[in-house]
Scaffold this motif. Sequence first.
Motif, PDB file in Angstrom:
ATOM      1  N   SER A  21      63.870  94.161 -49.782  1.00 37.88           N
ATOM      2  CA  SER A  21      63.426  92.914 -48.947  1.00 37.88           C
ATOM      3  C   SER A  21      63.551  93.341 -47.694  1.00 37.88           C
ATOM      4  O   SER A  21      64.512  94.307 -47.142  1.00 37.88           O
ATOM      5  N   LEU A  22      62.671  93.102 -46.771  1.00 37.00           N
ATOM      6  CA  LEU A  22      62.649  93.346 -45.461  1.00 37.00           C
ATOM      7  C   LEU A  22      62.822  92.154 -44.601  1.00 37.00           C
ATOM      8  O   LEU A  22      62.130  91.026 -44.874  1.00 37.00           O
ATOM      9  N   MET A  23      63.774  92.311 -43.485  1.00 34.79           N
ATOM     10  CA  MET A  23      64.224  90.970 -42.538  1.00 34.79           C
ATOM     11  C   MET A  23      62.981  90.649 -41.726  1.00 34.79           C
ATOM     12  O   MET A  23      62.915  91.958 -40.906  1.00 34.79           O
ATOM     13  N   LEU A  24      62.538  89.802 -41.619  1.00 36.41           N
ATOM     14  CA  LEU A  24      61.684  89.612 -40.432  1.00 36.41           C
ATOM     15  C   LEU A  24      62.397  89.123 -39.287  1.00 36.41           C
ATOM     16  O   LEU A  24      63.310  88.485 -39.079  1.00 36.41           O
ATOM     17  N   GLY A  27      63.164  85.685 -38.953  1.00 39.44           N
ATOM     18  CA  GLY A  27      64.109  84.994 -39.852  1.00 39.44           C
ATOM     19  C   GLY A  27      64.042  85.048 -41.292  1.00 39.44           C
ATOM     20  O   GLY A  27      65.003  84.942 -42.048  1.00 39.44           O
ATOM     21  N   GLY A  28      62.996  85.114 -41.841  1.00 37.77           N
ATOM     22  CA  GLY A  28      62.614  85.157 -43.073  1.00 37.77           C
ATOM     23  C   GLY A  28      62.617  86.689 -43.674  1.00 37.77           C
ATOM     24  O   GLY A  28      63.029  87.329 -42.958  1.00 37.77           O
ATOM     25  N   GLU A  29      62.357  86.597 -44.957  1.00 41.51           N
ATOM     26  CA  GLU A  29      62.307  87.793 -45.834  1.00 41.51           C
ATOM     27  C   GLU A  29      60.952  88.054 -46.388  1.00 41.51           C
ATOM     28  O   GLU A  29      60.308  87.224 -46.498  1.00 41.51           O
ATOM     29  N   ALA A  31      59.009  90.837 -49.436  1.00 33.66           N
ATOM     30  CA  ALA A  31      59.123  91.905 -50.325  1.00 33.66           C
ATOM     31  C   ALA A  31      58.273  93.364 -49.755  1.00 33.66           C
ATOM     32  O   ALA A  31      57.117  93.094 -49.232  1.00 33.66           O
ATOM     33  N   LYS A  32      58.794  94.207 -50.289  1.00 34.29           N
ATOM     34  CA  LYS A  32      58.106  95.555 -49.615  1.00 34.29           C
ATOM     35  C   LYS A  32      58.310  96.619 -50.985  1.00 34.29           C
ATOM     36  O   LYS A  32      59.544  96.504 -51.770  1.00 34.29           O
ATOM     37  N   ARG A  33      57.369  97.524 -51.240  1.00 34.75           N
ATOM     38  CA  ARG A  33      57.541  98.406 -52.202  1.00 34.75           C
ATOM     39  C   ARG A  33      56.481  99.657 -51.901  1.00 34.75           C
ATOM     40  O   ARG A  33      55.557  99.179 -51.682  1.00 34.75           O
ATOM     41  N   SER A  34      56.920 100.746 -52.026  1.00 30.22           N
ATOM     42  CA  SER A  34      56.141 101.839 -51.743  1.00 30.22           C
ATOM     43  C   SER A  34      55.438 102.633 -53.206  1.00 30.22           C
ATOM     44  O   SER A  34      56.250 102.619 -54.114  1.00 30.22           O
ATOM     45  N   HIS A  53      52.239  91.093 -53.649  1.00 32.96           N
ATOM     46  CA  HIS A  53      51.646  92.354 -54.174  1.00 32.96           C
ATOM     47  C   HIS A  53      52.717  93.138 -54.562  1.00 32.96           C
ATOM     48  O   HIS A  53      52.880  93.941 -55.604  1.00 32.96           O
ATOM     49  N   ALA A  54      53.730  93.180 -53.863  1.00 37.89           N
ATOM     50  CA  ALA A  54      55.080  94.070 -53.864  1.00 37.89           C
ATOM     51  C   ALA A  54      55.809  93.604 -55.173  1.00 37.89           C
ATOM     52  O   ALA A  54      56.166  94.564 -55.965  1.00 37.89           O
ATOM     53  N   GLU A  55      55.781  92.497 -55.524  1.00 41.00           N
ATOM     54  CA  GLU A  55      56.507  91.876 -56.412  1.00 41.00           C
ATOM     55  C   GLU A  55      55.923  91.951 -57.736  1.00 41.00           C
ATOM     56  O   GLU A  55      56.350  92.362 -58.815  1.00 41.00           O
ATOM     57  N   ASN A  56      54.629  91.533 -57.613  1.00 42.16           N
ATOM     58  CA  ASN A  56      53.829  91.299 -59.084  1.00 42.16           C
ATOM     59  C   ASN A  56      53.098  92.499 -59.345  1.00 42.16           C
ATOM     60  O   ASN A  56      53.189  93.178 -60.462  1.00 42.16           O
TER      61      ASN A  56
END
Length: 158
Positions: A21-24, A27-29, A31-34, A53-56
């Motif tokens: 999870s990346l903090m914006l 103030g939001g978050e 999801a991130k995946r490599s 896309h990172a989550e699903n």
Amino acid sequence: LMKDTTIDVMGVVHEVSPVSSLMLRTGGEKAKRSIKLRDDSGAEVELTLWGDHAENLGQKLETMLFEHQHPVLACKRACVGEYNGKKLSIRNNTVMDVNPDHPKAGHLRSWYDAGGKTENMHALSRDSGGPVGRSDRFATIRQIENEAANGGGKDPFW
């Protein structure tokens, strides 16, 4: 390939990182995946997935790897960035297809199964990078690195 361009790329999914999870700044978050993609050019590049896309899709790819399946992933309009090497990142208009019905996908699958999964690859990415601009075209992973020097370009293949 130059930073701030958009390409079409196809490679075998070699690794998938856990979702983070990346903090914006707002103030939001998010999801991130490599994902690490390989192709028969002898190169490997990192593709960053964001949000749903990172989550699903990312979870689907992670599950496939856990089951010892390394799918071919085709990305249309992946954005090229430069941060600790060359990176790819998706945008809202990026289209992705797992195990696409395309001759190149079959070729990559055969190459990977015949030894591509254990080859020493030239890593174009060293860390997580950020998103960039647009300019559609197809490239092998190796061309992402090499074409910045000679400026060549071709039409997208799918």
